[in-house]
Scaffold this motif. Sequence first.
Motif, short mmCIF file in Angstrom:
data_model
loop_
_atom_site.label_atom_id
_atom_site.label_comp_id
_atom_site.label_asym_id
_atom_site.label_seq_id
_atom_site.Cartn_x
_atom_site.Cartn_y
_atom_site.Cartn_z
N CYS A 28 0.92 -1.10 -0.53
CA CYS A 28 0.08 0.14 0.00
C CYS A 28 0.64 0.98 0.07
CB CYS A 28 -0.74 -0.11 1.39
SG CYS A 28 -1.96 1.13 1.64
N CYS A 255 -4.72 -4.22 5.82
CA CYS A 255 -5.20 -2.96 6.49
C CYS A 255 -4.78 -3.54 7.99
CB CYS A 255 -6.46 -2.74 6.64
SG CYS A 255 -6.48 -1.71 4.63
N CYS A 258 -1.81 -2.97 9.58
CA CYS A 258 -1.36 -1.53 9.25
C CYS A 258 -0.72 -0.93 10.41
CB CYS A 258 -1.52 -1.03 8.02
SG CYS A 258 -1.52 0.30 7.33
N CYS A 264 -6.39 5.62 9.23
CA CYS A 264 -6.81 6.05 7.95
C CYS A 264 -8.00 5.16 7.52
CB CYS A 264 -5.54 4.52 7.59
SG CYS A 264 -6.22 4.21 5.49
#
Length: 273
Positions: A28, A255, A258, A264
Motif C-alpha cells: 500500500c 490493513c 498496518c 486511515c
Amino acid sequence: MPTPWRPFASYNLWLQFAPPIGQERWHCDMKRGFTKARSREPLVATLLATDTTPQRIGLLAQRGVYEFHQDPLMLYRSDAVTKVAEILQLNQESAVVQERVISILKNYYSNPILFGKNIIKLSRGDEGFPEPILIEQGNYQFNLFAAIDCIFKEQDGTLHILDFKTGQTDFDRRQAYVYLLAASFLYPTQPAVASFYNLENQKWSDPITATASHLNAFQIEMARISQQHQKDLQRYRHSPSEFKRIFPPNPGINCQYCPFNSICSFSELEVSA
Ligand code: SF4
C-alpha cells in the motif's frame, strides 16, 4: 560543519515503493505517505514511535546476538541465554515477545553462527540512522542509507555482509544488492558477498554477489527512487488534499497489520475482522 541536506534512498524506501515479488497484494503506497510525508503530524508521529510486535522481536533478536558476542566468554556459559535475557530486560516485554525472543536466544546459543568469525562490525540494532553514503549519479547527488547488521571477514579476505531476519518473510535479494552497493563505497578495494540468516528457523541463504555492472544498475534505480520520492513529497507539500492520489491506498486484508489503520480513512479493518 553540519552535513548538507540531500535527498536519500535506502532499501526501506525501495520496499515502500515496490514490494518483493509475490507480496504485491499486501503493498500500500499510502503507508509511504504516512511514514514519509506526514510523519510530523502528532498522531502519525505517535504511531511511528511505537514498535509493532514483529519490529520489537527483530530489535531484541539483533541486540541478543550482539550481547552474545560482547563478552568473549558468554557463549561458554551454561546460563548464557538467561544472562542475555536479563541484559535485554525481556521480563518487561509482552508474553509473545518474550516467548519468541527466548526461543531465538536458545537457537543462537545452540548454533552461534558468528562464533570464531573475524567480526568487523556487529550492530546492536538500536543505533538509529547509519552514516550516509554520498552517491553521485550523473549530476544528481543523494545519500544512501544502509543499516548493516553484521560484517565479518571470510578467510580469503572477502567481506561477508550478514542480515539477520526473524519471522516468516522471505529474503528479498534487493536488500542484499543495496548492501553490496554500500560496501562498494565503504570498502571499495574488497570483494564482498551478502547473505540472510533467519534467527527463528535458522535458515541461511546462499551468498549473493553482484558484478560492477549490476551495482551500477542498482545505483541508477536507487537514484530514480530517490528522485521520485522527492517529487511525491513536493507534490504533497504543494497540495495536501491530493494525499490519496499521490500515495494511493490499497485497502484490504493488509490493513489489519498496518500501523496506520487507526487513522486511515481507507482502512478495511472492520470488513476483514
Ligand atoms: S490502513 Fe490499509 S489503506 Fe490505510 S494505509 Fe494502511 S494498508 Fe493502506
